[in-house]
Design a protein around this motif. Structure first.
Motif, short mmCIF file in Angstrom:
data_model
loop_
_atom_site.label_atom_id
_atom_site.label_comp_id
_atom_site.label_asym_id
_atom_site.label_seq_id
_atom_site.Cartn_x
_atom_site.Cartn_y
_atom_site.Cartn_z
N GLN A 8 24.06 40.76 46.30
CA GLN A 8 23.39 41.69 45.40
C GLN A 8 23.04 43.00 46.13
O GLN A 8 23.22 44.10 45.58
N ALA A 12 24.40 46.73 45.33
CA ALA A 12 23.46 47.80 45.05
C ALA A 12 23.77 49.04 45.90
O ALA A 12 23.62 50.18 45.44
N SER A 15 27.19 50.42 44.22
CA SER A 15 27.10 50.97 42.88
C SER A 15 25.89 50.39 42.16
O SER A 15 25.84 49.19 41.90
N THR A 16 24.93 51.25 41.84
CA THR A 16 23.75 50.77 41.10
C THR A 16 24.13 50.34 39.70
O THR A 16 23.55 49.40 39.13
N THR A 17 25.11 51.05 39.12
CA THR A 17 25.59 50.70 37.76
C THR A 17 26.09 49.27 37.75
O THR A 17 25.73 48.47 36.88
N ALA A 19 25.50 46.95 39.98
CA ALA A 19 24.44 46.01 40.35
C ALA A 19 23.59 45.65 39.15
O ALA A 19 22.99 44.57 39.10
N ASN A 20 23.54 46.54 38.14
CA ASN A 20 22.70 46.30 36.96
C ASN A 20 23.45 45.61 35.82
O ASN A 20 22.84 45.26 34.81
N VAL A 21 24.75 45.41 35.97
CA VAL A 21 25.50 44.69 34.94
C VAL A 21 25.06 43.22 34.95
O VAL A 21 25.01 42.60 36.02
N PRO A 22 24.77 42.63 33.77
CA PRO A 22 24.35 41.22 33.73
C PRO A 22 25.41 40.31 34.35
O PRO A 22 26.59 40.41 34.03
N TYR A 23 24.91 39.42 35.21
CA TYR A 23 25.82 38.52 35.95
C TYR A 23 26.03 37.26 35.10
O TYR A 23 25.38 36.24 35.29
N GLU B 120 28.73 43.58 30.26
CA GLU B 120 29.52 42.48 30.85
C GLU B 120 30.94 42.47 30.31
O GLU B 120 31.87 42.10 31.03
N GLU B 174 32.70 51.09 38.41
CA GLU B 174 31.54 51.89 38.02
C GLU B 174 31.98 53.07 37.16
O GLU B 174 31.36 53.37 36.12
#
Lengths: 226, 180
Positions: A8, A12, A15-17, A19-23, B120, B174
């Motif tokens: 994680q 981060a 890419s913060t984008t 990192a914020n995508v639901p896993y 997702e 991204e």
């Protein structure tokens, strides 16, 4: 789904984008797919046994396998009946046994039993003799039972006669009898001399033959007073 | 469940070979399946490829020298089978790389519960835009969290190259998400 921290953190940094995508896993699969997959794959393997074949020794091992499964299922069923506290306890043997204890146990060895064939023969003779005795006893007992029955029959007649007699009015019956029958009875019974009975009879007959009257008899028996 | 060394030992005996292999399948089938599924998208295609993977593993397990982990060896077979499948599909349909990518994207959009607005689902579409080997690197790191050293054994590529590949993949994804 949960991501490890180092992955994680790496994401981060990249890419913060991202990192914020639901896993999450967005794809679906058929129900019980993974349960059937090994079977499907095994069927495709080269040199796989045909369905009609049975492994060597299968039927010899099958009863034990089934019994073990039954015991296991019974144990599991019993286990489910237990309260939660008991189920959570570990099955540990808390008792101790002295070292070498089981090695020192010696069971008494019984000598093999030797059966004598001749004794067997003799035993057969005894058996026959015993059988003969039993038959004899049974015969004797049967005879006694039958004879008792006959006596019982005779007794039954006497009892019937007695019952008849006891109901009779004896005075009336005696009046019916004549003197001659009575005398004969007493004579037979030995209660009266049979000659007196006969002589008494003859004297009366003689007196009747002489035609002597009673007046003449009285005269004969008067004593002179001279 | 037994460890890999014990299973490999049981596999060597004819009496326990099938039993051991069944255990191996049950242990790794889900990881192998999802690795393949993320490559080929369609379940039926993934089912074919995963079966081929395990059949190949059965044939090759006798020669497995245990110089690598069993599961990295299985991943290698699965990756090769997936790439071979995609290549064959492309040839059969005479598709170009772009057309193939479009085809896979269409399959994602045809998936149950697809929602193009959700991040997702955009991620899945973005991954399909990546070159095939880069796609594998990203999936192994992002979903399977595989260390670069193990990934190096799977893809027979240096760890440095794999790190660089992953970084590039992250950037491209991204950009796609932000622009769609």
């Amino acid at each position: 789904m949960k991501r490890t921290i180092n992955i994680q953190n790496e994401l981060a940094q990249l890419s913060t984008t991202l990192a914020n995508v639901p896993y999450v896993n967005v794809y679906s699969i058929p129900v019980n797919y993974f349960e059937s997959l090994p079977i499907v794959v095994m069927a495709k393997l080269p040199n796989h046994r045909n369905l009609g074949e049975v492994p060597v020794g299968y039927f010899e091992k099958l009863p034990d396998l089934v019994l073990n499964k039954i015991k296991l299922s019974e144990t599991e069923a019993n286990h489910e009946e237990l309260p939660d506290l008991l189920r959570s306890l570990q099955k540990v043997n808390v008792y101790k046994v002295p070292d070498g204890y089981f090695d020192s146990i010696r069971l008494p060895i019984k000598e093999a039993k030797v059966i004598n064939i001749q004794k067997k023969r003799f035993a057969n003779v005894w058996k026959m003799a015993a059988a003969a005795c039993v038959i004899s006893v049974i015969s004797f007992v049967s005879y006694k039972l039958i004879s008792n029955q006959n006596e019982n029959k005779a007794d039954a007649k006497a009892i019937a006669a007695y019952d008849k007699i006891k109901n009779l009015d004896t005075d009336k019956e005696i009046e019916k009898l004549n003197e001659k029958d009575v005398d004969t009875y007493f004579c037979d019974a030995g209660l009266l001399a049979c000659n007196e009975v006969e002589n008494e009879k003859n004297l009366e007959d003689e007196l009747e033959d002489l035609n002597i009257t009673n007046e003449e008899i009285e005269t004969l028996f008067e004593t002179p007073n001279n | 469940m037994q460890n890999d060394s014990e299973l490999l030992l049981l596999f060597k005996s004819p009496d326990t070979k099938e039993k051991a292999f069944t255990h191996i399948m049950k242990k790794y089938q889900e990881k192998i399946y999802w690795h393949i599924r993320r490559m080929v998208i369609d379940h039926d295609d993934a089912d074919d490829v995963v079966q081929n993977t395990f059949v190949k593993a059965w044939k090759g397990l006798d020669n497995f020298r245990e110089d690598a982990q069993l599961y990295t060896w299985l991943y290698r077979i699965a990756t090769n089978e997936s790439l071979t499948f995609i290549e064959q599909k492309k040839k059969k349909a005479s598709l170009s790389f772009n057309e193939m990518e479009q085809g896979l994207s269409n399959e994602i959009k045809a998936s149950e519960n697809f929602d193009g607005q959700k991040a997702e689902w955009k991620l899945q579409l973005a991954i399909q835009q990546l070159p095939e080997k880069q796609r594998v690197v990203f999936n192994l790191r992002y979903y399977d969290e595989m260390p670069y050293e193990e990934m190096s054994q799977v893809l027979e590529t240096s760890t440095g190259a794999l790190k660089a590949s992953y970084h590039h993949a992250a950037k491209k994804i991204e950009e796609f998400i932000l622009n769609h």
